[in-house]
Write an enzyme that holds these catalytic residues in place. Sequence first.
Site, PDB file in Angstrom:
ATOM      1  N   GLU A  21     -11.597 -40.743 -22.248  1.00  0.00           N
ATOM      2  CA  GLU A  21     -10.497 -41.043 -21.333  1.00  0.00           C
ATOM      3  C   GLU A  21     -10.811 -40.337 -20.022  1.00  0.00           C
ATOM      4  O   GLU A  21     -10.594 -39.138 -19.884  1.00  0.00           O
ATOM      5  CB  GLU A  21      -9.168 -40.564 -21.920  1.00  0.00           C
ATOM      6  CG  GLU A  21      -8.816 -41.166 -23.278  1.00  0.00           C
ATOM      7  CD  GLU A  21      -8.675 -42.676 -23.245  1.00  0.00           C
ATOM      8  OE1 GLU A  21      -8.568 -43.245 -22.132  1.00  0.00           O
ATOM      9  OE2 GLU A  21      -8.686 -43.297 -24.307  1.00  0.00           O
ATOM     10  N   CYS A  69      -4.432 -38.447 -13.906  1.00  0.00           N
ATOM     11  CA  CYS A  69      -5.553 -39.400 -13.879  1.00  0.00           C
ATOM     12  C   CYS A  69      -5.093 -40.805 -13.513  1.00  0.00           C
ATOM     13  O   CYS A  69      -5.883 -41.602 -13.005  1.00  0.00           O
ATOM     14  CB  CYS A  69      -6.271 -39.407 -15.231  1.00  0.00           C
ATOM     15  SG  CYS A  69      -5.227 -39.864 -16.638  1.00  0.00           S
TER      16      CYS A  69
END
Length: 455
Positions: A208, A242
Amino acid sequence: MPHNLNDQLKKMQSLPPLNFESRVKHLKQLAAVIKTHQAEIIKAINQDFSHRCEEESLLAEVMVCLDEIHHTLKHVKQWVRAKTWHSDWKFYPSKCSVSPQPKGVVGIMAPWNYPFNLVIEPLVAAIAAGNRVMVKPSEITSKTAELIEQLLAKVFSKDEVYVVLGDIKVANQFSCLPLDHILFTGSTQVGKIIMRNASEHLTPLTLELGGKSPVLIGKNYALKKAAKSIVKGKWFNAGQTCLAPDYILIESDRIDELLSCLKREIADAYPDPGNNPDYSCIVNPHHHQRLTELLAGIPEQSIHTIEPVNKGQKISPTLVVDPPLAHPIMQTEIFGPLLPIISCKNLASAIDFVNQRDKPLTLYLFSNDQKTIQTVREQTHSGSLAINETLVHFAQPNLPFGGIGKSGMGSYHGYQGFVAMSHMKSVYYQSKLNLNDLARAPFTALKKSFIKLIN
């Protein structure tokens, strides 16, 4: 790597997977521990950041994790069942099945920006699938890491979940362990190192990562409405997300109006950011300096700072209009409260701009026009596409969360997390009636006729 960690991994791999009753019991206990100690969780994160908005920690670190656990408990009984169906008609009446099986020992490597959530959510998936787990929290948020170790010890034995504390060297060596799966959350640069280390043992990975998540605003979409969502998504946790909008693409003749709308929304959401408890700090001096230096070399007239802050580790919300595309602010993930606005001719040129760059973790589109939505959905690649809102898609347990290309590989959350942490074993059941020999050597005239018949 300390020798005892290799021994610990071998011991865990020698033990049987968690049975279904243990999984459910532990997940219920985990939810209770999080609920009981949520004030301590928020306090630890606040200490690590020098200041983190309490409500942001409650929403993103505590509530999202509890929702994930509750969703998993509601559905895991169905997830663990083997799915069976009849085989192809030529092999009737045999059957085929996919049977979920724990992978073994899963390694979770978490970052600092959401230091509790990004340990707990993958942990929930790993436990639901029946795995034992080794966890490496970020050393940057050390108070939270220590608390995670303490809280998990209230639920799991060390042979079920083992927490590894330590610096970057320990993290690097952790990724070299012969684990059965690693889920890493962090930067693309570090993700490459993790992938290289894991390749030694062919350890499967869920990465990720991050990237520059763009915002596209449709021609007829109300800029005030778009600005409200962009501001709340970009400056949540001071941009240290993010999934935060990284830059906006919009027609040049609408930039001034968008600037005005963004400034009003920022002033409304984060007045006096230096003293506002709703506005979070940058995590440490290193990242504060990195972000400050990111503005160097940009023409002064392009930088719009909202209420300058000269206090601690806070950086004021800052808009940057049409910075040079070769400048570092447009070449690297910002991961902070700076937001470039890039002028473009139209939707087609905006799509071209996105497609000429690395595939982002997410793409934000503000539009109510179905043709525009379809065009962006079909002509761009991103880990996810969020329409008319920012960030909240992460909190949907039914939506897989993950990137594509340099923004990551694999995904988790909800059922997809269970699948990522399981080996979905293929099983073929041959019935007592077995006609397969009709298509095997020696190929007699009868068998040749049969093969011709079914061809």
